[in-house]
Scaffold this active site. Structure first.
Site, PDB file in Angstrom:
ATOM      1  N   GLN A  17      -9.371 -15.813  -0.690  1.00  0.00           N
ATOM      2  CA  GLN A  17      -9.585 -16.044   0.740  1.00  0.00           C
ATOM      3  C   GLN A  17     -10.263 -17.357   1.108  1.00  0.00           C
ATOM      4  O   GLN A  17      -9.830 -18.029   2.044  1.00  0.00           O
ATOM      5  CB  GLN A  17     -10.404 -14.892   1.335  1.00  0.00           C
ATOM      6  N   SER A  18     -11.319 -17.746   0.403  1.00  0.00           N
ATOM      7  CA  SER A  18     -12.099 -18.898   0.859  1.00  0.00           C
ATOM      8  C   SER A  18     -11.277 -20.182   0.858  1.00  0.00           C
ATOM      9  O   SER A  18     -11.205 -20.889   1.874  1.00  0.00           O
ATOM     10  CB  SER A  18     -13.350 -19.067  -0.007  1.00  0.00           C
ATOM     11  N   VAL A 137     -19.110 -15.278  -7.337  1.00  0.00           N
ATOM     12  CA  VAL A 137     -19.495 -14.894  -5.972  1.00  0.00           C
ATOM     13  C   VAL A 137     -18.267 -14.439  -5.193  1.00  0.00           C
ATOM     14  O   VAL A 137     -17.211 -15.071  -5.254  1.00  0.00           O
ATOM     15  CB  VAL A 137     -20.172 -16.068  -5.232  1.00  0.00           C
ATOM     16  N   ASP A 168     -16.441 -16.091   2.826  1.00  0.00           N
ATOM     17  CA  ASP A 168     -15.161 -16.652   2.388  1.00  0.00           C
ATOM     18  C   ASP A 168     -14.557 -17.578   3.444  1.00  0.00           C
ATOM     19  O   ASP A 168     -14.464 -18.785   3.253  1.00  0.00           O
ATOM     20  CB  ASP A 168     -14.177 -15.525   2.069  1.00  0.00           C
TER      21      ASP A 168
END
Length: 425
Positions: A17-18, A137, A168
Site C-alpha cells: 500500500q505505501s 513495519v 501506509d
C-alpha cells in the site's frame, strides 16, 4: 490536454500500500509508471482479501490505477540486463523493500548513479536511522510508533488505531511530494538524489498537534480536554481525549435521531466561540449567553460535559442531516458521521471524480477513490489497474527499444517467467 507529469517515467518497485499510493498519485498526474512485478505472482495484494475468486483483488486494483506492468526475474542475468536498461531509461525509481534489499540485488545507490546520474531513488522505510531501522513495519505498527495510537481513544481505554491509513497511504503521499520536489531540483542541477520517507516520521508529522500539546503540558493542564473539566490531573504525556477537538475549539461526536439502530446516526459538533450565542438560541438555552459559567470561552471549559450533554439532547431530536441543515444556516461548524455506504452513493463525490467507477476486464465494474487533488489544467482520468505482465513486451519494445530478436531472447532466457524449481537429486 497534456498532464502535469507528462514525460516523467517512474520505475515502480513498490508493493502492498505505501509505495503504490505514491506511484498511483504520480500516474494520475500523468507520469508513465512501469510497475515491475515478480513473474507468476506479482504484487502480493493481487491475491489478498479477494472478494471474487481468481481475479485481482480490490486491494490491488484500487492502488495501481494508470500503471503499466512488466514481469521480471531480477535474479536472472537477462533480467538484470533489462532492469539496468530500465534504470537508464527512467527518471525515478520508487521502492518500499525492506532495508538493504535493493543493495543485495546489486543496485546500490552508487551503481544506480553510475548507470543514470539523473536518477532519483525514492524509498519508503518503516523507521529512519536509529535503533529500529531494521524492523519490519506495517500500517498499525507505524500508527503505534508515530504517536497516533497513544493519543487516540478514550482516557480510560486502551490505545486505538484509526481507520484511516495514515501510516501506509499517508507516507506514500509524503514520498510523492518529495519526488516532485527532487524532480524540480534536478531541473536546476541536472543531478538525481535519494528521497526517503519513514513511516514513523510520516505518522508523527500527521500527529503534530499532539507534539504541540506535549510541550504545552509543561506549562499547565490542557484546558480544552474533557479531562480538565472533570478535575482529573494530567500525567507527563499527552492523554487520549476521545472525540475532543484538537484545534482549540471544543468539539464532540453527539447522538442524533435514530442512534439506537443506526451505528452512524451521529454528528460532530464544534462549540465555536464566535457562534456561541447562536448555539444557545438553537438549543433553547438563551440564559447561557450571560450566565457566568457559560458566557465566555474560559468559563465554559470547566463545564464542557454539561454543555455537550445539553446540545446532545437537541441533536437527538433531529436526524444528522436535519441537524446539519439547521446548524449550517447559523455557521455553526458541524459534520454528519458518514458511513462508507453513504459516501459510495454520494452523487457530488461522483461528479467531482473523488469516487469513480472503473471497468476491469476480469472483475467487471467496481468503485474506487479518484485523485483527491484537482488540477485545472491537468484533469485526472482513472484507468484500470494492469493485469500481471500485461505490458511486458510493449515496454521492452517501446521504452527500451528492443527488436523482435532481442525480445525473443529475453523470453527464452526465462527472465520473464517464474523461476524453474530444481528437481531434487
Amino acid at each position: 490536454m497534456t498532464k502535469a507529469l507528462d514525460g516523467v517515467r517512474i520505475l515502480d518497485f513498490t508493493h502492498v500500500q505505501s509505495g503504490p499510493t505514491c506511484t498511483q498519485l504520480l500516474a494520475w498526474f500523468g507520469a508513465d509508471v512501469i510497475k515491475v512485478e515478480r513473474p507468476g505472482t506479482g504484487d502480493i495484494t493481487r491475491g489478498q482479501l479477494q472478494d471474487i475468486p481468481k481475479v485481482d483483488s480490490l486491494y490491488f486494483t484500487m492502488l495501481n490505477h494508470n500503471k503499466r506492468s512488466i514481469t521480471l526475474d531480477t535474479k536472472n542475468p537477462k533480467g538484470k540486463e533489462v532492469l539496468t536498461a530500465l534504470i537508464r531509461s527512467c527518471d525515478v525509481l520508487v521502492e518500499n523493500f525492506g532495508p538493504g534489499v535493493l543493495d543485495r540485488m546489486g543496485f546500490t545507490w552508487d551503481k544506480i548513479q553510475e548507470i543514470n546520474p539523473r536518477m532519483i531513488v525514492a524509498s519508503i522505510k518503516g523507521f529512519g536511522p536509529g535503533p529500529y531501522e531494521d524492523c519490519k513495519v506495517y500500517e498499525n505498527v507505524a500508527q503505534c510508533t508515530g504517536g497516533a495510537a497513544s493519543t487516540t481513544g478514550f482516557r480510560d481505554g486502551p490505545p486505538l488505531v484509526t481507520g484511516a491509513q495514515i501510516g501506509d497511504s499517508g507516507t506514500g503521499l509524503h514520498l510523492a511530494l518529495g519526488i516532485v520536489t527532487a524532480l524540480y531540483q534536478r531541473h536546476h542541477t541536472g543531478r538525481g538524489q535519494r528521497v526517503t520517507a519513514a513511516m514513523q516520521d510520516g505518522v508523527l508529522n500527521l500527529s503534530r498537534v499532539k507534539l504541540r500539546d506535549q510541550q504545552r503540558l509543561a506549562h499547565g493542564p490542557l484546558k480544552e480536554y474533557s479531562q480538565f473539566g472533570e478535575g482529573i490531573p494530567f500525567g507527563d504525556a499527552v492523554p487520549r481525549a476521545g472525540n475532543d477537538s484538537g484545534g482549540g475549539q471544543p468539539g464532540r461526536i453527539l447522538k442524533c435521531k435514530g442512534w439506537e439502530t443506526d451505528p452512524n446516526a451521529y454528528i460532530y459538533f464544534i462549540a465555536q466561540a464566535p457562534v456561541w450565542e447562536k448555539i444557545c438560541d438553537v438549543i433553547g438555552e438563551t440564559g447561557w449567553k450571560t450566565h457566568p459559567d457559560y458566557a465566555t470561552p474560559p468559563a465554559r471549559l470547566k463545564h464542557l460535559n454539561d454543555i455537550f450533554a445539553r446540545i446532545e439532547q437537541w441533536t437527538m431530536t433531529k436526524t444528522k442531516f436535519e441537524a446539519m441543515d439547521i446548524l449550517n444556516r447559523d455557521d455553526i461548524p458541524c459534520g454528519p458521521i458518514l458511513s462508507m455506504k453513504e459516501l459510495a452513493e454520494d452523487a457530488s463525490l461522483r461528479a467531482t471524480g473523488t469516487i469513480v467507477e472503473v471497468d476491469h476486464p476480469t472483475r467487471g465494474k467496481y468503485l474506487s477513490v479518484g485523485n483527491p487533488i484537482k488540477l485545472s489544467d491537468s484533469p485526472t482520468h482513472v484507468e484500470r489497474s494492469p493485469l500481471l505482465g500485461e505490458h511486458t513486451d510493449e515496454i521492452l519494445r517501446d521504452v527500451l527499444g528492443f527488436n523482435d530478436h532481442q525480445v525473443a531472447e529475453i523470453h527464452d532466457s526465462g527472465a520473464l517467467a517464474p523461476p524453474r524449481k530444481q528437481a531434487a537429486e
